[in-house]
Scaffold this motif. Sequence first.
Motif, PDB file in Angstrom:
ATOM      1  N   ARG A 121       0.832  -1.217   0.000  1.00 39.64           N
ATOM      2  CA  ARG A 121       0.000   0.000   0.000  1.00 39.64           C
ATOM      3  C   ARG A 121       0.861   1.259   0.000  1.00 39.64           C
ATOM      4  O   ARG A 121       0.551   2.238  -0.681  1.00 39.64           O
ATOM      5  CB  ARG A 121      -0.920   0.018   1.214  1.00 39.64           C
ATOM      6  N   ILE A 122       1.933   1.223   0.773  1.00 39.38           N
ATOM      7  CA  ILE A 122       2.824   2.379   0.851  1.00 39.38           C
ATOM      8  C   ILE A 122       3.486   2.634  -0.495  1.00 39.38           C
ATOM      9  O   ILE A 122       3.475   3.757  -1.003  1.00 39.38           O
ATOM     10  CB  ILE A 122       3.875   2.172   1.958  1.00 39.38           C
ATOM     11  N   LYS A 123       4.052   1.588  -1.086  1.00 37.46           N
ATOM     12  CA  LYS A 123       4.722   1.753  -2.376  1.00 37.46           C
ATOM     13  C   LYS A 123       3.747   2.255  -3.433  1.00 37.46           C
ATOM     14  O   LYS A 123       4.050   3.167  -4.196  1.00 37.46           O
ATOM     15  CB  LYS A 123       5.369   0.443  -2.829  1.00 37.46           C
ATOM     16  N   LYS A 124       2.558   1.677  -3.472  1.00 41.94           N
ATOM     17  CA  LYS A 124       1.548   2.089  -4.454  1.00 41.94           C
ATOM     18  C   LYS A 124       1.139   3.540  -4.244  1.00 41.94           C
ATOM     19  O   LYS A 124       1.052   4.317  -5.200  1.00 41.94           O
ATOM     20  CB  LYS A 124       0.328   1.178  -4.395  1.00 41.94           C
ATOM     21  N   ALA A 125       0.886   3.920  -3.000  1.00 44.51           N
ATOM     22  CA  ALA A 125       0.468   5.298  -2.714  1.00 44.51           C
ATOM     23  C   ALA A 125       1.560   6.303  -3.096  1.00 44.51           C
ATOM     24  O   ALA A 125       1.270   7.361  -3.665  1.00 44.51           O
ATOM     25  CB  ALA A 125       0.095   5.439  -1.244  1.00 44.51           C
ATOM     26  N   LEU A 126       2.808   5.973  -2.798  1.00 44.39           N
ATOM     27  CA  LEU A 126       3.905   6.865  -3.174  1.00 44.39           C
ATOM     28  C   LEU A 126       4.013   6.975  -4.693  1.00 44.39           C
ATOM     29  O   LEU A 126       4.124   8.074  -5.242  1.00 44.39           O
ATOM     30  CB  LEU A 126       5.219   6.365  -2.576  1.00 44.39           C
ATOM     31  N   SER A 127       3.955   5.849  -5.374  1.00 41.75           N
ATOM     32  CA  SER A 127       4.036   5.836  -6.831  1.00 41.75           C
ATOM     33  C   SER A 127       2.862   6.608  -7.438  1.00 41.75           C
ATOM     34  O   SER A 127       3.048   7.420  -8.357  1.00 41.75           O
ATOM     35  CB  SER A 127       4.054   4.395  -7.336  1.00 41.75           C
ATOM     36  N   VAL A 155       4.097   6.480   6.808  1.00 44.16           N
ATOM     37  CA  VAL A 155       4.104   7.234   5.558  1.00 44.16           C
ATOM     38  C   VAL A 155       2.683   7.446   5.048  1.00 44.16           C
ATOM     39  O   VAL A 155       2.348   8.530   4.556  1.00 44.16           O
ATOM     40  CB  VAL A 155       4.992   6.543   4.504  1.00 44.16           C
ATOM     41  N   LEU A 156       1.824   6.451   5.180  1.00 47.14           N
ATOM     42  CA  LEU A 156       0.442   6.614   4.716  1.00 47.14           C
ATOM     43  C   LEU A 156      -0.284   7.698   5.502  1.00 47.14           C
ATOM     44  O   LEU A 156      -1.059   8.472   4.934  1.00 47.14           O
ATOM     45  CB  LEU A 156      -0.320   5.288   4.802  1.00 47.14           C
TER      46      LEU A 156
END
Length: 127
Positions: A27-33, A109-110
């Motif tokens: 979820r973190i990687k997707k949200a950042l991307s 981060v989220l």
Amino acid sequence: MESTVLKGRRNFVVLGNTTDESKYAYRIKKALSDNGYAVTAVPEEKDSLDEVDFDIDLLDFCINPKRGLDLIRNTDKKIAFAVLQPGAGSEEIEKALEEKKIPFVNGCVLRELEKEGRYSFEDSANR
């Protein structure tokens, strides 16, 4: 309101399982991307931090603390800042970061993206 944790940071590395959609690292990687950040994952995309081909503005620990400690101890990579997600930190990691002069916070981060209106836990739960 702009997050002080994210302010001015563009290049991110997420430590954790970014291939399993049920995991927070995913979820973190997707949200950042999705929000235009450059982001890669260790150990899913790169075996070590030294393999990352950019200077790391923010290193996000979302991984078993023992594995995270091993990754941070075994790198000479330039890292500007780190976030220790709930359950991913330890006194040993904090000490290793201090020894390497890497500032850090215990946080999420989220939640930082949510403060800026760029992520919603409610919307992500409905997907």
